[in-house]
Design an enzyme around this catalytic site. Structure first.
Site, PDB file in Angstrom:
ATOM      1  N   THR A   1      -5.092  -4.700   9.894  1.00  0.00           N
ATOM      2  CA  THR A   1      -4.026  -3.854   9.438  1.00  0.00           C
ATOM      3  C   THR A   1      -4.517  -2.606   9.407  1.00  0.00           C
ATOM      4  OG1 THR A   1      -2.448  -3.356   7.766  1.00  0.00           O
ATOM      5  CG2 THR A   1      -3.884  -4.859   7.222  1.00  0.00           C
TER       6      THR A   1
ATOM      7  N   GLU B   1      -0.490  -8.717   5.170  1.00  0.00           N
ATOM      8  CA  GLU B   1      -1.357  -9.469   4.503  1.00  0.00           C
ATOM      9  C   GLU B   1      -0.184 -10.559   3.747  1.00  0.00           C
ATOM     10  OE1 GLU B   1      -1.246  -6.376   4.651  1.00  0.00           O
ATOM     11  OE2 GLU B   1      -3.058  -5.562   3.878  1.00  0.00           O
TER      12      GLU B   1
ATOM     13  N   LYS C   1       4.242   5.912   8.083  1.00  0.00           N
ATOM     14  CA  LYS C   1       4.537   4.590   9.253  1.00  0.00           C
ATOM     15  C   LYS C   1       5.677   5.105  10.068  1.00  0.00           C
ATOM     16  CE  LYS C   1       4.762  -0.468   9.032  1.00  0.00           C
ATOM     17  NZ  LYS C   1       5.228  -1.674   8.418  1.00  0.00           N
TER      18      LYS C   1
ATOM     19  N   TRP D   1       0.918   2.295  11.589  1.00  0.00           N
ATOM     20  CA  TRP D   1       0.534   3.206  10.557  1.00  0.00           C
ATOM     21  C   TRP D   1      -0.249   4.696  11.047  1.00  0.00           C
ATOM     22  CZ3 TRP D   1       1.966   2.307   5.910  1.00  0.00           C
ATOM     23  CH2 TRP D   1       2.556   1.164   5.365  1.00  0.00           C
TER      24      TRP D   1
HETATM   25  P1  AMP Z   1       2.426  -4.051   7.776  1.00  0.00           P
HETATM   26  O1  AMP Z   1       1.306  -4.381   7.450  1.00  0.00           O
HETATM   27  O2  AMP Z   1       2.191  -2.768   8.933  1.00  0.00           O
HETATM   28  O3  AMP Z   1       3.616  -5.005   8.162  1.00  0.00           O
HETATM   29  O4  AMP Z   1       3.258  -2.779   6.814  1.00  0.00           O
HETATM   30  C1  AMP Z   1       3.709  -3.297   5.737  1.00  0.00           C
HETATM   31  C2  AMP Z   1       4.366  -2.211   4.921  1.00  0.00           C
HETATM   32  O5  AMP Z   1       5.587  -1.602   5.614  1.00  0.00           O
HETATM   33  C3  AMP Z   1       4.804  -2.819   3.389  1.00  0.00           C
HETATM   34  O6  AMP Z   1       3.867  -2.579   2.494  1.00  0.00           O
HETATM   35  C4  AMP Z   1       5.756  -1.568   3.245  1.00  0.00           C
HETATM   36  O7  AMP Z   1       5.006  -0.138   2.768  1.00  0.00           O
HETATM   37  C5  AMP Z   1       6.379  -1.303   4.511  1.00  0.00           C
HETATM   38  N1  AMP Z   1       7.702  -1.791   4.859  1.00  0.00           N
HETATM   39  C6  AMP Z   1       7.749  -3.255   5.297  1.00  0.00           C
HETATM   40  N2  AMP Z   1       9.025  -3.561   5.346  1.00  0.00           N
HETATM   41  C7  AMP Z   1       9.523  -2.631   4.671  1.00  0.00           C
HETATM   42  C8  AMP Z   1      11.180  -2.552   4.521  1.00  0.00           C
HETATM   43  N3  AMP Z   1      12.058  -3.410   4.650  1.00  0.00           N
HETATM   44  N4  AMP Z   1      11.348  -1.446   3.714  1.00  0.00           N
HETATM   45  C9  AMP Z   1      10.556  -0.303   3.421  1.00  0.00           C
HETATM   46  N5  AMP Z   1       9.082  -0.350   3.614  1.00  0.00           N
HETATM   47  C10 AMP Z   1       8.780  -1.641   4.286  1.00  0.00           C
END
Ligand code: AMP
Length: 537
Positions: A185, A331, A439, A444
């Site tokens: 990630t 994670e 994001k 990212w």
């Molecule tokens: P990833 O590890 O790339 O899946 O990113 C995870 C991160 O995406 C989380 O810690 C949040 O910051 C963001 N995220 C995931 N789902 C949501 C959601 N429904 N609303 C807002 N932010 C989200």
């Protein structure tokens, strides 16, 4: 006294064996690279993943060896998932959208021995092949007669590799805590980090995601993961669909609205999942082409970024599909919470109903949540206090692959870097992020990386990158910089400089030249001030 029940390890191989034994005829349908539709079944996926495991073993791949994939969602990618983990290796999904330097870092850090790649990604890998330190086998996911010429040493067509074994392969009995899958990630500061899932965590997560309040999967469902298999194991759908015996539909590389709509309709998809930015053009296409929504489509699970209210309202109001908001992270395997409305909430007028939908929802059984203040003190679940969201559960990581740093709090919780409020019933509302990460369309962008690179430009003395809301991508970066020359360097020269080490989609949409950046008392750039000034566009 021990309970009198059998000890059976929770293994990834048990998922595919179950799917083949009980739901062997349920289909796995993929759009493959040439655009045509490939039809397979859970039974065939089991047979072919066993053969592939045998072939990999024949090439010397063994326990804990990393097997990387660089591929879109297809049946072959699914087969690698089961072959690599089932044989006791580690299936390492790599995101092909990253910059070549990031890809090289990840493949070398994981010390992958095998790389499975889709033909369109050959040039990307060729460009860095001299820097790859550990890969012994390049398997191109195509038929024997489709293998393109390439500079990849000893490249072999997937079907030829498969043919190296007769299929008489038995899965090993592993300890359920053995590592099964690896996904890096970039949602952290510094280098990308590898979330390393175990067989046990993967199987428990599969039970979690098929439950009614999450994906509600069953034998009757036809599910399309639009989310790529390289994003947190396609949200666990390849495993959950096997456990439930659902039909699985893979869109391959064709993620345009016309192709997706065609597949949704033809394969009678009932459930689909992805980030908000894939659904916005899809709905626009339905609206503008006058195409009705695919008739069987019942449920859209959307997460990864916060969906806009307008998106939620058109899914439910205009197209009469149930919308489900999900939150999670690589994670957390990734399921952390989903938001299912009660009948009372559903009967509210649309505007009020979307108020409920905007929250990220409640954790499923297994996941626990809390919020803490800056000193780590636990805050009340009152829907008002906000602090860093922390999480724990049997599918939440406790550290990263090949990294000794302690990542948990002293009492064993994983800090998410998200800022949230929690209602008395644990309903999450994400309000911010503690880290300055952006994001964009589910991928990212590290503001620090872009800033450091920008400051390497001879015409820039200071730079700050902030995320601003964007209708299509949810968030996009903009660069606010203090020039070191008069006049400031041209935008083109800055973008060219950034583009040397950053992927195209990681480049800022705008460059704003200022005399000075607003600085706080501790000497840090006040990004909140920059956001206030520039986020409006
Ligand atoms: P990833 O590890 O790339 O899946 O990113 C995870 C991160 O995406 C989380 O810690 C949040 O910051 C963001 N995220 C995931 N789902 C949501 C959601 N429904 N609303 C807002 N932010 C989200």
């Amino acid at each position: 006294m021990r309970g009198r029940v059998m000890q059976m390890p929770l293994l990834v191989s048990s998922l595919i064996e179950h799917a083949a034994r009980v739901h062997g005829d349920r289909e796995v349908v993929s759009r493959i690279m040439n655009g045509s539709i490939h039809r397979s079944t859970w039974g065939e996926v089991r047979d072919r993943s066993r053969r592939l495991a045998g072939a990999l073993q024949g090439r010397g791949v063994g326990l804990t060896d990393r097997v990387a994939t660089f591929a879109w969602n297809t049946h072959r990618h699914l087969e690698v998932y089961y072959a690599a983990s089932g044989m006791g290796g580690i299936c390492h999904t790599v995101n092909p959208r990253l910059h070549p330097t990031q890809l090289t870092y990840i493949l070398n850090h994981a010390a992958d021995r095998v790389l499975f790649l889709d033909p369109p990604f050959i040039p990307l890998v060729e460009a860095v092949v001299d820097q790859l330190e550990s890969i012994e086998v390049y398997a191109v996911m195509c038929d024997s007669d489709e293998l393109p010429e390439s500079k990849l040493p000893g490249a072999i067509a997937y079907e030829d590799l498969l043919a190296e074994h007769d299929g008489d392969y038995e899965w090993p009995e592993l300890d359920e805590n053995t590592a099964a899958a690896l996904c890096y990630t970039s949602g952290t500061t510094g280098h990308p980090k590898g979330a390393l899932y175990s067989h046990r965590s993967t199987v428990l997560h599969a039970y979690g995601i098929i439950s009614p309040d999450v994906f509600n999967l069953s034998r009757a469902a036809s599910v399309m993961p639009i989310v790529p298999l390289f994003h947190a194991s396609g949200w666990g759908l390849p495993y959950g669909a096997a456990a439930a015996g659902s039909k699985l539909v893979f869109p391959g590389a064709q993620l345009d609205p016309t192709s997706i709509t065609e597949l949704l309709r033809d394969e009678e998809v009932t459930h689909c999942a992805g980030v908000p930015s894939v659904f916005i053009p899809l709905l626009k296409h339905w609206r503008e082409s006058g195409a009705k929504k695919p008739p069987e489509l019942e449920l859209m699970v959307i997460g990864g970024s916060a969906p806009a209210r307008s998106l939620i309202e058109s899914i439910e109001g205009e197209f009469e599909i149930e919308f489900r908001h999900a939150w999670g992270m690589t994670e957390t395997s990734p399921l952390g919470s989903t938001n299912v409305l009660t009948p009372g909430e559903r009967s509210m007028p649309p505007a009020r109903r979307s108020e409920y939908h905007l929250k990220q929802g409640r954790p499923p059984f297994g996941v626990q949540l809390r919020i803490v203040d800056e000193d780590g003190e636990v805050l009340p679940n009152d829907g008002v206090a906000f602090g860093e969201l922390q999480v724990r559960g049997p599918w939440v990581v406790d550290g990263y692959f090949a990294d000794d740093t302690e990542r948990l709090t002293s009492d064993g919780w994983f800090p998410t870097g998200d800022v949230a409020t929690l209602d008395p019933d644990c309903n999450i509302r994400i309000t911010d992020r503690t880290k300055d990460l952006i994001k964009s369309g589910g991928e990212w962008i590290s503001s620090i990386d872009v800033e450091n690179t920008a400051m390497g430009h001879p015409g820039i003395t200071m730079a700050a990158v902030i995320g601003v809301p964007d209708e299509k991508w949810m968030e996009r970066p903009i660069l606010v910089a203090v020039p070191g020359t008069d006049p400031p360097p041209s935008d083109d020269s800055v973008l060219e400089h950034l583009g040397a080490t950053l992927a195209k989609w990681q480049l800022p949409d705008r460059i704003i030249w200022v005399e000075a950046l607003p600085m706080g008392a501790t000497g840090k750039v006040q990004k909140t001030k920059l956001r206030e000034e520039h986020a409006g566009g």
